[in-house]
Design an enzyme around this catalytic site. Structure first.
Site, PDB file in Angstrom:
ATOM      1  N   GLY A 137       0.824  -1.207   0.000  1.00 46.57           N
ATOM      2  CA  GLY A 137       0.000   0.000   0.000  1.00 46.57           C
ATOM      3  C   GLY A 137       0.858   1.257   0.000  1.00 46.57           C
ATOM      4  O   GLY A 137       0.515   2.258  -0.635  1.00 46.57           O
ATOM      5  N   PHE A 138       1.975   1.185   0.698  1.00 47.74           N
ATOM      6  CA  PHE A 138       2.892   2.333   0.743  1.00 47.74           C
ATOM      7  C   PHE A 138       3.398   2.654  -0.661  1.00 47.74           C
ATOM      8  O   PHE A 138       3.425   3.811  -1.086  1.00 47.74           O
ATOM      9  CB  PHE A 138       4.063   1.989   1.677  1.00 47.74           C
ATOM     10  N   ASP A 180       0.474   7.374   2.538  1.00 46.51           N
ATOM     11  CA  ASP A 180      -0.119   6.048   2.758  1.00 46.51           C
ATOM     12  C   ASP A 180      -1.111   6.147   3.920  1.00 46.51           C
ATOM     13  O   ASP A 180      -0.832   5.713   5.031  1.00 46.51           O
ATOM     14  CB  ASP A 180       1.027   5.064   3.062  1.00 46.51           C
ATOM     15  N   HIS A 207       4.952  -5.647  13.386  1.00 42.37           N
ATOM     16  CA  HIS A 207       5.709  -4.549  12.785  1.00 42.37           C
ATOM     17  C   HIS A 207       6.337  -3.687  13.883  1.00 42.37           C
ATOM     18  O   HIS A 207       5.768  -3.545  14.963  1.00 42.37           O
ATOM     19  CB  HIS A 207       4.762  -3.694  11.935  1.00 42.37           C
TER      20      HIS A 207
HETATM   21  C1  SPV Z   1       3.599  -1.316   3.020  1.00 44.89           C
HETATM   22  O1  SPV Z   1       4.580  -1.584   2.315  1.00 44.89           O
HETATM   23  O2  SPV Z   1       2.606  -0.704   2.596  1.00 44.89           O
HETATM   24  C2  SPV Z   1       3.586  -1.721   4.431  1.00 44.89           C
HETATM   25  C3  SPV Z   1       4.862  -1.830   5.145  1.00 44.89           C
HETATM   26  O3  SPV Z   1       2.515  -1.877   4.973  1.00 44.89           O
HETATM   27  S1  SPV Z   1       5.116  -0.332   5.984  1.00 44.89           S
HETATM   28  O4  SPV Z   1       5.042   0.764   5.018  1.00 44.89           O
HETATM   29  O5  SPV Z   1       6.412  -0.417   6.616  1.00 44.89           O
HETATM   30  O6  SPV Z   1       4.065  -0.190   6.978  1.00 44.89           O
HETATM   31 MG    MG Z   2       0.966  -0.959   3.987  1.00 48.30          MG
END
Ligand code: SPV
Ligand code: MG
Length: 298
Positions: free
Chosen positions: A48-49, A59, A191
């Site tokens: 999502g990011f 995000d 996380h």
């Molecule tokens: C993403 O890659 O969207 C994640 C990982 O959820 S993080 O951005 O580290 O939350």
């Molecule tokens: Mg994410």
């Protein structure tokens, strides 16, 4: 149900069962998903990011499920690897989760990762981010809703706790992870945004092992696969945002050089050749199809 969808989750499950760490790399496009396969990873992380960044957006639930799903579908079509979908909160409550799981399974995803944040979410790695989680009880119901919604038992439901990110401490993170595993999550993603692996290593040591863990070692990259193997209990490592970060740095350098030099002669060695892109586009296959179907000879 198609064979492709069945085998996508099964590929990950078979690897997990054999005790081999599954390695997923982030992608934000079908092209980057192809490069993930080329590099030898086991799975694509439909981040999502990354998709938010691709749109030039934070995000924070600003991209829609339709946008994310459309991109995931395009990645599934272009990459031979199983695709793990980052569906954030599941786009709302447990009812939204039911719809989300059905749609992502139908689109060919191998797994969904659902996190225990409130919708709309806030990105995890920001220092001063708001960190509002739903109650463990509500999230347990979302995990159960996800299990109820899947039609292929091989499709993985990965529950993600943000308890450490939210500063709630290890006991609360363990309490949540245990409850999510008990509710039927196939894996728990935990996380952390600590700059050292200590917090995560401590969590792993304390974890019962009820289900395998998933990690996203972005903030603490010194936790490498060798160390993860030594710690045990981890089934999946996700390189969460390395595709978009690699692209940004490469584009910036090349754009700056061309702008500075007033021409592209000096960057030829720094960029992929046109033939390389032709290969990624499947130009050989198209040439063959032209011979067969446009020119009438083989
Ligand atoms: C993403 O890659 O969207 C994640 C990982 O959820 S993080 O951005 O580290 O939350
Ligand atoms: Mg994410």
């Amino acid at each position: 149900m198609t064979a492709r969808r069945k085998s996508a989750g099964r590929l990950i499950r078979d690897r997990l069962r054999s005790g081999v760490l599954v390695r997923a790399m982030a992608a934000h496009s079908p092209l980057s998903a192809k490069l993930v396969a080329e590099a030898g990873f086991d799975a694509v992380w439909a981040s999502g990011f990354e998709l938010s960044a691709l749109h030039g957006l934070a995000d924070m639930s600003l991209t829609t499920m339709t946008e994310h799903l459309g991109m995931l579908r395009a990645m599934v079509a272009r990459s031979p690897l199983p695709v793990i979908a980052d569906v954030d909160t599941g786009f709302g409550n447990a009812i939204n989760v039911i719809h989300t799981v059905k749609e992502y399974e139908r689109a060919g995803a191998a797994a969904v990762v659902i996190e225990d944040r409130q919708f709309p979410k806030v990105t995890s790695l920001r220092e001063d981010g708001r960190q509002d989680l739903v109650s463990a009880g509500e999230f347990v119901r979302k995990v159960k809703a996800a299990r109820y919604a899947r039609s292929d038992d091989d499709f993985l439901i990965i529950a993600r706790t943000e308890a450490l990110i939210a500063g709630l401490g290890q006991p609360e993170a363990l309490r949540r992870a245990t409850a999510y595993a008990k509710a039927g999550a196939d894996m728990v993603l935990v996380h952390s945004k600590c700059r050292t692996p200590d917090e995560i290593e401590s969590f792993i040591r304390a974890w019962s092992g009820a289900v395998p863990l998933a990690l996203v070692p972005t903030a603490y990259p010194e936790l490498d696969e060798t160390r993860i193997g030594e710690l045990g209990k981890v089934g999946l490592v996700i390189y969460g945002n390395h595709a978009i970060r690699a692209s940004v740095k490469a584009m910036r350098a090349v754009f700056a050089a061309i702008a500075r030099d007033g021409g592209a002669a000096n960057v030829q060695q720094d960029i992929a050749s046109v033939d390389d892109i032709f290969d990624l586009q499947g130009m050989d296959r198209v040439r063959d199809e032209e011979r067969r179907f446009l020119l009438g000879s083989r």
